[in-house]
Motif scaffolding. Structure first.
Motif, PDB file in Angstrom:
ATOM      1  N   GLY A  20     -14.010  20.894  21.532  1.00 46.44           N
ATOM      2  CA  GLY A  20     -13.201  19.836  22.337  1.00 46.44           C
ATOM      3  C   GLY A  20     -13.916  20.072  23.802  1.00 46.44           C
ATOM      4  N   GLU A  21     -13.052  18.930  24.343  1.00 49.80           N
ATOM      5  CA  GLU A  21     -13.301  18.785  25.843  1.00 49.80           C
ATOM      6  C   GLU A  21     -12.265  18.906  26.839  1.00 49.80           C
ATOM      7  N   SER A  22     -11.670  19.787  26.786  1.00 43.02           N
ATOM      8  CA  SER A  22     -10.510  20.360  27.521  1.00 43.02           C
ATOM      9  C   SER A  22     -10.941  21.087  28.779  1.00 43.02           C
ATOM     10  N   PRO A  23      -9.823  21.292  29.621  1.00 46.44           N
ATOM     11  CA  PRO A  23     -10.067  22.461  30.995  1.00 46.44           C
ATOM     12  C   PRO A  23     -10.188  23.596  30.303  1.00 46.44           C
ATOM     13  N   VAL A  24      -9.513  23.992  29.161  1.00 40.50           N
ATOM     14  CA  VAL A  24      -9.627  25.466  28.687  1.00 40.50           C
ATOM     15  C   VAL A  24     -11.323  25.615  28.043  1.00 40.50           C
ATOM     16  N   HIS A  25     -11.746  24.660  27.398  1.00 38.29           N
ATOM     17  CA  HIS A  25     -12.954  24.612  27.148  1.00 38.29           C
ATOM     18  C   HIS A  25     -14.132  24.881  27.865  1.00 38.29           C
ATOM     19  N   LYS A  32     -12.550  34.126  29.444  1.00 39.41           N
ATOM     20  CA  LYS A  32     -11.476  34.091  28.389  1.00 39.41           C
ATOM     21  C   LYS A  32     -11.493  35.244  27.719  1.00 39.41           C
ATOM     22  N   VAL A  33     -12.264  36.138  27.487  1.00 35.25           N
ATOM     23  CA  VAL A  33     -12.396  37.314  26.709  1.00 35.25           C
ATOM     24  C   VAL A  33     -11.900  38.462  27.567  1.00 35.25           C
ATOM     25  N   ALA A  34     -11.978  38.500  28.945  1.00 32.80           N
ATOM     26  CA  ALA A  34     -11.378  39.370  29.839  1.00 32.80           C
ATOM     27  C   ALA A  34      -9.895  39.110  29.992  1.00 32.80           C
ATOM     28  N   LEU A  64      -1.947  27.472  26.547  1.00 31.41           N
ATOM     29  CA  LEU A  64      -3.375  27.470  26.513  1.00 31.41           C
ATOM     30  C   LEU A  64      -3.511  26.567  25.254  1.00 31.41           C
ATOM     31  N   ALA A  65      -2.824  26.707  24.485  1.00 34.22           N
ATOM     32  CA  ALA A  65      -2.804  25.791  22.995  1.00 34.22           C
ATOM     33  C   ALA A  65      -2.685  24.261  23.261  1.00 34.22           C
ATOM     34  N   ARG A  66      -1.521  24.317  24.219  1.00 33.08           N
ATOM     35  CA  ARG A  66      -1.469  22.694  24.658  1.00 33.08           C
ATOM     36  C   ARG A  66      -2.624  22.257  25.340  1.00 33.08           C
ATOM     37  N   ARG A  67      -3.031  22.854  26.378  1.00 29.21           N
ATOM     38  CA  ARG A  67      -3.999  22.434  27.208  1.00 29.21           C
ATOM     39  C   ARG A  67      -5.502  22.284  26.542  1.00 29.21           C
ATOM     40  N   GLY A  68      -5.571  23.317  25.478  1.00 25.48           N
ATOM     41  CA  GLY A  68      -6.943  23.161  24.654  1.00 25.48           C
ATOM     42  C   GLY A  68      -6.772  21.946  23.625  1.00 25.48           C
ATOM     43  N   GLY A  69      -5.777  21.499  23.235  1.00 28.78           N
ATOM     44  CA  GLY A  69      -5.589  20.445  22.459  1.00 28.78           C
ATOM     45  C   GLY A  69      -5.453  20.996  21.048  1.00 28.78           C
TER      46      GLY A  69
END
Length: 107
Positions: A20-25, A32-34, A64-69
């Motif tokens: 995906g191409e979201s801010p989270v991606h 993200k791991v940290a 995060l799920a919503r922002r990540g699509g």
């Protein structure tokens, strides 16, 4: 055979979501791991009887799920697979833990 095919399609769907191409991606994977490790450490640091204090921590994964699509239905199906195991661990806990948490009248 149908179960195997459904599982493989689920993996394909995960691969689609990962591209995906979201801010989270766009966040660095190491960050993200940290953050995930810090989040898990923060949640585990609470006492097991302070459920109300943990409620704000439920918003972070949802956000995060919503922002990540990530579709809510897809996430709910994945969580439904793990829910019986979580309930199998949580439901017998009151029988093994005899510490008094709260009192309602004489009970």
């Amino acid at each position: 055979m149908a179960d195997l095919q459904r599982a493989l399609l689920g993996l394909g769907r995960l691969d689609e979501l990962a591209r995906g191409e979201s801010p989270v991606h766009r966040i660095d994977p190491r960050a993200k791991v940290a953050t995930g490790l810090f989040f898990a450490a923060a949640v585990v640091s609470f006492d097991r009887t302070t459920v109300a204090a943990l409620m704000p921590y439920a918003f972070f994964p949802v956000y995060l799920a919503r922002r990540g699509g990530v579709p809510i239905g897809f996430l709910a199906r994945r969580l439904a697979v793990a829910m019986p195991f979580a309930l199998a661990v949580a439901l017998p806990n009151p029988f093994f833990d005899r510490a008094e948490v709260f009192r309602v009248g004489p009970v």
